[in-house]
Design a protein around this motif. Sequence first.
Motif, short mmCIF file in Angstrom:
data_model
loop_
_atom_site.label_atom_id
_atom_site.label_comp_id
_atom_site.label_asym_id
_atom_site.label_seq_id
_atom_site.Cartn_x
_atom_site.Cartn_y
_atom_site.Cartn_z
N SER A 296 0.81 -1.21 0.00
CA SER A 296 0.00 0.00 0.00
C SER A 296 0.85 1.26 0.00
O SER A 296 1.92 1.31 0.60
CB SER A 296 -0.92 0.03 1.22
OG SER A 296 -1.82 -1.06 1.21
N ASP A 298 1.07 4.90 1.46
CA ASP A 298 0.57 5.57 2.66
C ASP A 298 -0.10 6.88 2.28
O ASP A 298 0.51 7.76 1.69
CB ASP A 298 1.75 5.83 3.62
CG ASP A 298 1.31 6.50 4.91
OD1 ASP A 298 0.10 6.63 5.13
OD2 ASP A 298 2.20 6.91 5.68
N ALA A 302 -5.14 6.72 5.77
CA ALA A 302 -5.63 5.68 4.87
C ALA A 302 -4.44 5.08 4.11
O ALA A 302 -3.31 5.54 4.23
CB ALA A 302 -6.66 6.26 3.90
N THR A 322 -8.52 1.50 -2.60
CA THR A 322 -8.39 1.72 -1.17
C THR A 322 -8.17 0.39 -0.44
O THR A 322 -8.91 -0.56 -0.64
CB THR A 322 -9.66 2.40 -0.61
OG1 THR A 322 -9.90 3.60 -1.35
CG2 THR A 322 -9.48 2.76 0.86
N HIS A 323 -7.14 0.35 0.40
CA HIS A 323 -6.86 -0.83 1.20
C HIS A 323 -7.28 -0.65 2.66
O HIS A 323 -7.65 -1.62 3.32
CB HIS A 323 -5.37 -1.17 1.15
CG HIS A 323 -4.90 -1.58 -0.20
ND1 HIS A 323 -3.58 -1.56 -0.58
CD2 HIS A 323 -5.59 -2.01 -1.30
CE1 HIS A 323 -3.47 -1.98 -1.84
NE2 HIS A 323 -4.66 -2.24 -2.29
N LYS A 324 -7.21 0.59 3.14
CA LYS A 324 -7.57 0.87 4.53
C LYS A 324 -8.15 2.27 4.61
O LYS A 324 -7.65 3.20 3.98
CB LYS A 324 -6.34 0.77 5.44
CG LYS A 324 -6.63 1.01 6.93
CD LYS A 324 -5.35 1.02 7.75
CE LYS A 324 -4.57 2.31 7.56
NZ LYS A 324 -3.43 2.44 8.50
N SER A 334 -10.12 1.30 11.97
CA SER A 334 -10.15 1.48 10.52
C SER A 334 -10.75 0.25 9.87
O SER A 334 -10.88 -0.80 10.49
CB SER A 334 -8.74 1.74 9.98
OG SER A 334 -7.90 0.63 10.23
N ILE A 335 -11.13 0.40 8.61
CA ILE A 335 -11.68 -0.71 7.83
C ILE A 335 -10.59 -1.23 6.90
O ILE A 335 -10.03 -0.47 6.10
CB ILE A 335 -12.90 -0.25 7.01
CG1 ILE A 335 -13.99 0.33 7.92
CG2 ILE A 335 -13.46 -1.42 6.20
CD1 ILE A 335 -15.14 0.96 7.15
N ASN A 336 -10.27 -2.50 7.00
CA ASN A 336 -9.31 -3.14 6.11
C ASN A 336 -10.08 -3.80 4.97
O ASN A 336 -10.91 -4.68 5.21
CB ASN A 336 -8.47 -4.16 6.87
CG ASN A 336 -7.32 -4.70 6.04
OD1 ASN A 336 -7.44 -4.85 4.83
ND2 ASN A 336 -6.20 -4.98 6.69
N LYS A 338 -8.64 -5.22 2.06
CA LYS A 338 -7.84 -6.06 1.17
C LYS A 338 -8.36 -7.48 1.07
O LYS A 338 -8.22 -8.13 0.03
CB LYS A 338 -6.37 -6.05 1.61
CG LYS A 338 -5.69 -4.71 1.42
CD LYS A 338 -4.23 -4.75 1.80
CE LYS A 338 -3.42 -5.57 0.83
NZ LYS A 338 -1.96 -5.47 1.11
#
Length: 362
Positions: A296, A298, A302, A322-324, A334-336, A338
């Motif tokens: 990812s 940075d 996010a 979006t990965h996070k 946070s929402i992961n 992947k």
Amino acid sequence: MENKYIISGIQQVGIGVENLHEAWKYYIDVFHMDIRILEDNKVAELMLPYTGGVPQRRHAVIAVNLQGGGGFEVWQYAGRKPKRLGFELNMGDLGVLACKIKSRDVAKTFGEFSRDPKVNIVTKLSQDIDGKQTFYVKDPYGNLFQIVQDEYIFKNEGRSTGGAIGALIGVTDIEKAMVVYKDILGYDRVIADETGVFADFEGLPSGSQRFHRRLLTHSQPRKGSFSELFGPSYIELVQPLERSPRKLYEGRFWGDPGFIQICFDIRNMDALGKHCAELGHPFTVDTTQKFKEGASFDMGDAAGQFAYIEDPDGTLIEFVETHKVPVMKKLGLSINLKNRNPEKPLPKWMLKMLRFGRVKGD
């Protein structure tokens, strides 16, 4: 998924400004862009084709309106003086001419804005080429926003307007532009296709001239994690017939004042990149070349990957995988994304947790 990419919708419309906090406060007050998704103050190292070949420090924030639609990426150079557009934007110039803002009751919004001294209404209430009511406003920085009818609501917060659901884009040839907007971005349904002089353009620069206009949407509902937040979206291509259009970012950098790009939330960057290259619009910036094997980039709070293409006239289209994404920054939640099913929308309760990122305009 190896050969298939997913577009979840318009994630945000980028807006270059000279004072981020002042501009964002205005967008909160007028358009309710008060849910901060991320804020980042770093050096843009990978946009060298559009920043004079030199990394540039910038301060950016992405914010959304929870009633639905895409957000704004409000963007300010931190290490150089932004270069303003050196001429008046005319309808049909090449680039993003206006951002479309959703309203479930355009006449009501027109009344509300008419009573708000902060809002500069520049056209009368009239009909768009799809027959629905519309009008245009201009922010203090010269950017145009078209208020359009759209009934979709993600979370009802009692506001007549939601977020960004599209854009008007100036082109030299609508048919050539369809390779990007139809064949890559999936806007395969023509809502209206008209040539002439238009009442809804009256009051806009060069708006009394003749244009060819085509309003597009997608025939199939979007899929993906944020598709229910973003909802349906629209692209309107505007081709001037009485004047030679000028490029809005010629001689200026990405991030200079104005509408920088339209950004789409996607999954499977590799498949998208291959498709874009096959259609003659290869990635001009691609973080996957630096962050291989699903790593990812940075983006402050996010993380993910991003890439850019240009339409036939040089207008920038951004793709973000979006990965996070943070939902409760104070608690580090946070929402992961992947390992989730890329086609499945996130649960509404989870997305509604973004409300904990609300920022007041005061």
